[in-house]
Each structure stands twice: as structure tokens, then as C-alpha cells.
Design a protein around this motif. Structure first.
Motif, PDB file in Angstrom:
ATOM      1  N   TYR A  87       0.869  -1.171   0.000  1.00 37.45           N
ATOM      2  CA  TYR A  87       0.000   0.000   0.000  1.00 37.45           C
ATOM      3  C   TYR A  87       0.904   1.218   0.000  1.00 37.45           C
ATOM      4  O   TYR A  87       1.753   1.362   0.877  1.00 37.45           O
ATOM      5  N   GLN A  88       0.757   2.050  -1.026  1.00 40.21           N
ATOM      6  CA  GLN A  88       1.659   3.170  -1.232  1.00 40.21           C
ATOM      7  C   GLN A  88       3.109   2.693  -1.203  1.00 40.21           C
ATOM      8  O   GLN A  88       3.994   3.322  -0.649  1.00 40.21           O
ATOM      9  N   ARG A  89       3.290   1.493  -1.800  1.00 39.47           N
ATOM     10  CA  ARG A  89       4.609   0.866  -1.998  1.00 39.47           C
ATOM     11  C   ARG A  89       5.316   0.557  -0.681  1.00 39.47           C
ATOM     12  O   ARG A  89       6.530   0.410  -0.638  1.00 39.47           O
ATOM     13  N   ARG A  90       4.542   0.424   0.391  1.00 37.52           N
ATOM     14  CA  ARG A  90       5.077  -0.021   1.668  1.00 37.52           C
ATOM     15  C   ARG A  90       4.551  -1.415   1.979  1.00 37.52           C
ATOM     16  O   ARG A  90       3.471  -1.795   1.529  1.00 37.52           O
ATOM     17  N   ASP A 113      -1.926  -1.121  -4.497  1.00 32.97           N
ATOM     18  CA  ASP A 113      -1.634  -0.019  -5.407  1.00 32.97           C
ATOM     19  C   ASP A 113      -2.032  -0.340  -6.844  1.00 32.97           C
ATOM     20  O   ASP A 113      -2.371   0.560  -7.620  1.00 32.97           O
TER      21      ASP A 113
END
Length: 358
Positions: A87-90, A113
Motif C-alpha cells: 500500500y503506497q509501496r510499503r 496499489d
């Protein structure tokens, strides 16, 4: 109507003045009858239905909700959570309430994402002691920098990550436990590129990862790569090579007889005698051998035929022991001894043909 009220009072005896607020999240910890609760509880009910308070003090505010035991709602219609998810590249291993007005949610695919699919989390997934932030990579632990989940400091072999930059200064962590137990699938496709090892490409937090199917773009299934042995009944003790299993010598990790296909190794010389094992580091699985990652097609190096692997003589390139359909060969006459190898090329195939008797 009277019957309905009587039924509710029968089930929810402590809640004579309570307000059932299903749309609000549980609040952990909460106080009930002077005691502190960090998870859903069945205390105070005549039925075995878990519940939680939606404020920090039930005794004072008397506001509650029945705990949901499965995911619900969202645009996935209550499909189960998938961990880890991006999520949001985390990298998230737990539910989060980021940008959700206080309600906990999860992605129902490995990459929110891309797929934008989600559900609200079951309340029994949540507890006060369980952080809901993403992993923070790299993080400091005991003055050492970690760029992936680790078993450091644990005696049970469980992988974990810090949710803060410096765990020593602000100790808060989550276990790196994927929903799907499948091993890495090498090679796999990501953004029209084939990968034969774990990669950081596409990960803003620097987490090494791999796909668990041959095509990440199609399936969005992945796992964070472990860089060290973990779990098993040896609690993450290092592999011992070669080891004996079912009277056969193994010079590499194997997934034989593992119900999820995960690769494992014995942690003593003879599994048949000691029955001790750990799951193998994912960074050792690109060719299912305990070798360093990197380029395994060194220039100007030729296959050596015949060569010994696993006590057996090979006069051709082989895929034995490798989680790949690409043939490989030894660069010396004894792979078991020297652990030197490369992927086979067209010239290597010609070379193996020339060594065959006519």
C-alpha cells in the motif's frame, strides 16, 4: 418485539444500558468490570460470542460491538486479507486504518496499489499489542542495519521487522508471516523482465521480494524474501550441507514432502537420525542451492562434463535440484565439493554433445 428484546438481554447480559455500534472499530485496550482487555472477549456473556468495547472504558461509556470473526464489506465483498500487501509501496503484514477514518482494513490481493481491492478486517485480527504500521526498511537493531525481515534476537526462528527506523530507540515490531505459504517461483515476470532471484525493483522501502507464481503482473502474488534460515523445529538454525534425507545425500535445499512446497534443509548431518530442520532463506532459492546471489553465467567459463552432483555423475546440463526450467552445469568436476556452477548456454549444449560417446 418483547421476544427480541428478551433474546438480546439473554445473550448480552452486561449490556443493559449499552449501545451496539457495529460501524465503529474496537478500541484496545479497554476496561470491563475493572479489568483491562487487549483482545475481543466472551466474558460477561452467556453465549460464546466475542465482543469488544468501542471506547477505552466500557464501564464508563457502555458502548460495544460484537466482534466480527471474518473480513467483511469493502469493495472485495469481505474477501480474506492477503499478507503481506503493498500500500503506497510499503509492506504491510497487518491491517491498517490509514486514511480509513478509524476502521481497520486490508488489501485482498498482494498489491493494493495495482488492484485497489480491500475488505474491513475481522476484529479478532486486532489487538492492542499488535502494531498496524508497515515495515520500515532499513531499520536499526542492536546497532546493526537490516534491509529485510530477520530472526535476530529471537529463539523461536520467527521472522520480524521493525515499524520504526530504529528499533532500539522505539521498540515496535510485527511478525513477517505471509498468508500464502508458497515459495518463491523462479524465474518470474515483473514489468516485462524475467527475474531469477529476489529483487528490490518496484519496492520503495527496499524490501527484497519475489513472486510466488511465474507472472507477478497477472497474479499479484508475492512474498518478502528471507535472507536467512527461519522457523522449522530448529528455530531457524543454519543449514547443514550435505545432509541425508531418506538415505539420499542433499547438497541443496529441497521441498520434498513439504505440504506447501516450501524449501527446507536439515540442520544436522543426518535428518533421518536427528529430525532437525529449518526453512531455507529465499535468497538461496533462485537455483535451490546454498550459493551467493548474483550472476551465475560467468563469462569465459565452460561447463565441465562429467560432473558430480548429489553423488551422481552428469554428462549433460540438468535442471535437477533447481527451482527453474533452465539447465545448469558445474564449473568443476565435483559440484558437491566446490559449489561452482552456471546456467547452460547454446555453446554448453554443443559441448555436452561432443562429450557423449558416438
Amino acid at each position: 418485539m418483547a421476544l427480541c428484546i428478551a433474546f438480546l438481554l439473554y445473550i448480552w447480559t452486561p449490556f443493559l444500558q449499552a449501545a451496539n455500534e457495529v460501524s465503529r472499530p474496537c478500541v484496545f485496550p479497554f476496561i470491563f468490570e475493572g479489568k483491562l482487555y487487549s483482545t475481543c472477549t466472551t466474558n460477561g456473556t452467556r453465549k460464546n460470542q466475542p465482543w469488544c468495547s468501542v471506547t477505552s472504558n466500557y464501564d464508563k461509556h457502555r458502548r460495544w460491538k460484537p466482534c466480527t470473526l471474518t473480513e467483511y464489506g469493502g469493495n472485495s465483498g469481505g474477501k480474506p486479507c492477503v499478507f503481506p500487501f503493498l500500500y503506497q509501496r510499503r509492506t504491510y503484514y497487518t491491517c491498517t486504518r490509514k486514511f480509513s477514518k478509524g476502521r481497520f482494513w486490508c488489501s485482498t490481493t498482494g498489491n493494493y496499489d495495482i488492484n485497489r481491492k480491500w475488505s474491513y478486517c475481522a476484529d479478532n485480527r486486532l489487538e492492542e499489542s499488535y502494531p498496524t504500521q508497515p515495515c520500515f526498511f532499513p531499520f536499526m537493531y542492536r546497532n546493526k542495519l537490516y534491509t529485510s525481515c530477520t530472526t535476530a534476537g529471537r529463539t523461536d526462528g520467527k521472522l520480524w521487522c521493525s515499524v520504526n527506523r530504529n528499533y532500539d530507540m522505539k521498540p515496535s515490531a510485527v511478525f513477517c508471516e505471509p498468508t500464502e505459504k508458497s515459495p518463491c517461483s523462479f524465474p518470474f515476470m515483473f514489468k516485462n523482465t524475467s527475474y531469477s532471484s529476489c529483487t528490490k525493483d518496484g519496492s520503495i522501502d527496499g524490501q527484497l521480494w519475489c513472486a510466488t507464481t511465474s507472472d507477478y503482473e497477472k497474479d499479484s502474488k508475492w512474498r518478502a524474501c528471507a535472507t536467512e534460515e527461519y522457523g522449522g523445529n530448529s528455530n531457524g538454525a543454519p543449514c547443514f550441507f550435505p545432509f541425508t534425507y531418506k538415505n539420499q545425500k542433499h547438497s541443496s535445499c529441497t521441498n520434498e514432502d513439504e505440504q506447501h512446497g516450501r524449501y527446507w534443509c536439515a540442520t544436522t548431518e543426518n535428518y533421518d537420525v536427528d529430525f532437525k530442520f529449518s526453512f531455507c532463506a529465499d535468497t538461496k532459492l533462485e537455483n535451490v542451492e546454498p550459493l551467493e546471489t548474483g550472476n551465475h553465467n560467468p563469462p569465459n567459463k565452460l561447463c565441465v562434463f562429467p560432473f558430480i552432483y548429489g553423488g551422481k555423475s552428469y554428462s549433460t546440463c540438468t535442471t535437477d535440484g533447481f527451482n527453474s526450467q533452465t539447465g545448469w552445469c558445474s564449473l568443476t568436476d565435483d559440484f558437491d565439493r566446490d559449489q561452482k556452477w552456471k546456467y547452460c548456454t547454446a555453446s554448453d549444449v554443443q559441448s555436452q554433445n561432443s562429450t557423449r560417446p558416438h
